[in-house]
Design a protein around this motif. Sequence first.
Motif, PDB file in Angstrom:
ATOM      1  N   ILE A  41       0.839  -1.203   0.000  1.00 25.69           N
ATOM      2  CA  ILE A  41       0.000   0.000   0.000  1.00 25.69           C
ATOM      3  C   ILE A  41       0.870   1.247   0.000  1.00 25.69           C
ATOM      4  O   ILE A  41       0.618   2.199  -0.746  1.00 25.69           O
ATOM      5  CB  ILE A  41      -0.956  -0.005   1.210  1.00 25.69           C
ATOM      6  N   ILE A  42       1.925   1.231   0.819  1.00 25.11           N
ATOM      7  CA  ILE A  42       2.827   2.384   0.879  1.00 25.11           C
ATOM      8  C   ILE A  42       3.477   2.620  -0.482  1.00 25.11           C
ATOM      9  O   ILE A  42       3.534   3.754  -0.965  1.00 25.11           O
ATOM     10  CB  ILE A  42       3.904   2.178   1.967  1.00 25.11           C
ATOM     11  N   ALA A  43       3.949   1.540  -1.109  1.00 25.69           N
ATOM     12  CA  ALA A  43       4.584   1.658  -2.419  1.00 25.69           C
ATOM     13  C   ALA A  43       3.611   2.211  -3.448  1.00 25.69           C
ATOM     14  O   ALA A  43       3.961   3.065  -4.265  1.00 25.69           O
ATOM     15  CB  ALA A  43       5.112   0.299  -2.861  1.00 25.69           C
ATOM     16  N   GLU A  44       2.367   1.760  -3.392  1.00 29.97           N
ATOM     17  CA  GLU A  44       1.344   2.240  -4.334  1.00 29.97           C
ATOM     18  C   GLU A  44       1.046   3.724  -4.107  1.00 29.97           C
ATOM     19  O   GLU A  44       0.986   4.509  -5.053  1.00 29.97           O
ATOM     20  CB  GLU A  44       0.074   1.411  -4.161  1.00 29.97           C
ATOM     21  N   VAL A  45       0.895   4.109  -2.848  1.00 28.46           N
ATOM     22  CA  VAL A  45       0.593   5.507  -2.517  1.00 28.46           C
ATOM     23  C   VAL A  45       1.726   6.427  -2.953  1.00 28.46           C
ATOM     24  O   VAL A  45       1.499   7.513  -3.485  1.00 28.46           O
ATOM     25  CB  VAL A  45       0.319   5.655  -1.000  1.00 28.46           C
ATOM     26  N   LEU A  46       2.974   5.977  -2.720  1.00 28.21           N
ATOM     27  CA  LEU A  46       4.126   6.827  -3.033  1.00 28.21           C
ATOM     28  C   LEU A  46       4.641   6.647  -4.459  1.00 28.21           C
ATOM     29  O   LEU A  46       5.556   7.361  -4.887  1.00 28.21           O
ATOM     30  CB  LEU A  46       5.248   6.560  -2.016  1.00 28.21           C
ATOM     31  N   GLY A  47       4.095   5.682  -5.185  1.00 32.59           N
ATOM     32  CA  GLY A  47       4.455   5.494  -6.588  1.00 32.59           C
ATOM     33  C   GLY A  47       5.832   4.900  -6.812  1.00 32.59           C
ATOM     34  O   GLY A  47       6.507   5.264  -7.784  1.00 32.59           O
ATOM     35  N   VAL A  48       6.250   4.013  -5.926  1.00 28.48           N
ATOM     36  CA  VAL A  48       7.558   3.357  -6.070  1.00 28.48           C
ATOM     37  C   VAL A  48       7.399   1.862  -5.827  1.00 28.48           C
ATOM     38  O   VAL A  48       6.329   1.385  -5.450  1.00 28.48           O
ATOM     39  CB  VAL A  48       8.597   3.943  -5.082  1.00 28.48           C
ATOM     40  N   LYS A  49       8.488   1.126  -6.016  1.00 30.63           N
ATOM     41  CA  LYS A  49       8.472  -0.317  -5.770  1.00 30.63           C
ATOM     42  C   LYS A  49       8.630  -0.598  -4.282  1.00 30.63           C
ATOM     43  O   LYS A  49       9.213   0.204  -3.539  1.00 30.63           O
ATOM     44  CB  LYS A  49       9.605  -0.994  -6.541  1.00 30.63           C
ATOM     45  N   VAL A  50       8.166  -1.763  -3.865  1.00 34.27           N
ATOM     46  CA  VAL A  50       8.278  -2.186  -2.467  1.00 34.27           C
ATOM     47  C   VAL A  50       9.742  -2.238  -2.043  1.00 34.27           C
ATOM     48  O   VAL A  50      10.083  -1.850  -0.919  1.00 34.27           O
ATOM     49  CB  VAL A  50       7.593  -3.558  -2.252  1.00 34.27           C
ATOM     50  N   SER A  51      10.624  -2.663  -2.938  1.00 32.41           N
ATOM     51  CA  SER A  51      12.051  -2.737  -2.607  1.00 32.41           C
ATOM     52  C   SER A  51      12.614  -1.352  -2.273  1.00 32.41           C
ATOM     53  O   SER A  51      13.500  -1.221  -1.425  1.00 32.41           O
ATOM     54  CB  SER A  51      12.850  -3.374  -3.743  1.00 32.41           C
ATOM     55  N   HIS A  52      12.103  -0.331  -2.917  1.00 35.42           N
ATOM     56  CA  HIS A  52      12.545   1.043  -2.643  1.00 35.42           C
ATOM     57  C   HIS A  52      12.098   1.470  -1.244  1.00 35.42           C
ATOM     58  O   HIS A  52      12.865   2.120  -0.518  1.00 35.42           O
ATOM     59  CB  HIS A  52      11.987   1.987  -3.709  1.00 35.42           C
ATOM     60  N   ILE A  53      10.883   1.104  -0.877  1.00 35.83           N
ATOM     61  CA  ILE A  53      10.375   1.410   0.468  1.00 35.83           C
ATOM     62  C   ILE A  53      11.252   0.734   1.514  1.00 35.83           C
ATOM     63  O   ILE A  53      11.648   1.355   2.509  1.00 35.83           O
ATOM     64  CB  ILE A  53       8.904   0.944   0.624  1.00 35.83           C
ATOM     65  N   LYS A  54      11.579  -0.523   1.297  1.00 31.50           N
ATOM     66  CA  LYS A  54      12.399  -1.272   2.260  1.00 31.50           C
ATOM     67  C   LYS A  54      13.797  -0.671   2.381  1.00 31.50           C
ATOM     68  O   LYS A  54      14.338  -0.559   3.488  1.00 31.50           O
ATOM     69  CB  LYS A  54      12.472  -2.741   1.869  1.00 31.50           C
ATOM     70  N   ALA A  55      14.376  -0.254   1.278  1.00 28.97           N
ATOM     71  CA  ALA A  55      15.715   0.354   1.312  1.00 28.97           C
ATOM     72  C   ALA A  55      15.688   1.688   2.056  1.00 28.97           C
ATOM     73  O   ALA A  55      16.561   1.964   2.891  1.00 28.97           O
ATOM     74  CB  ALA A  55      16.245   0.545  -0.107  1.00 28.97           C
ATOM     75  N   ARG A  56      14.694   2.509   1.776  1.00 25.97           N
ATOM     76  CA  ARG A  56      14.590   3.793   2.467  1.00 25.97           C
ATOM     77  C   ARG A  56      14.312   3.597   3.951  1.00 25.97           C
ATOM     78  O   ARG A  56      14.790   4.353   4.783  1.00 25.97           O
ATOM     79  CB  ARG A  56      13.479   4.652   1.859  1.00 25.97           C
ATOM     80  N   ARG A  57      13.512   2.572   4.284  1.00 27.32           N
ATOM     81  CA  ARG A  57      13.214   2.306   5.690  1.00 27.32           C
ATOM     82  C   ARG A  57      14.498   1.953   6.446  1.00 27.32           C
ATOM     83  O   ARG A  57      14.682   2.389   7.583  1.00 27.32           O
ATOM     84  CB  ARG A  57      12.184   1.185   5.808  1.00 27.32           C
TER      85      ARG A  57
END
Length: 111
Positions: free
Chosen positions: A81-97
């Motif tokens: 959901i976060i990736a969809e809202v922010l318009g990026v891939k899930v892997s990008h969310i995990k790396a930024r986290r």
Amino acid sequence: MIEIVRWEPLTKNDIRVLESRLKSYHQLAKVYKNRPKEWSDLYYQNVGTIVNGIMEAYNECTAFEQNIIKLSYWDIQDDKIIAEVLGVKVSHIKARRMKILKLVANAILLI
């Protein structure tokens, strides 16, 4: 500006503890502001270090990273959901986290 100075990588336990602190930030900040009488000075200082460290790290983050913090830890949303809202891939969310968790760890260590 917070510099990442931690030499060792974050362990699974470090990540678990940091994420727990981020999730409970608002509650900790509220209680810290109105110090309970039963808290010792050391405990109060430790909670203050956590609250101030998270606040400092949050303020150092970009708006994109702040949104990840809000959605991941305060709104408790799924990575998809976060990736969809922010318009990026899930892997990008995990790396930024992971970057965010390192910033928080260092902010807490340096205060």
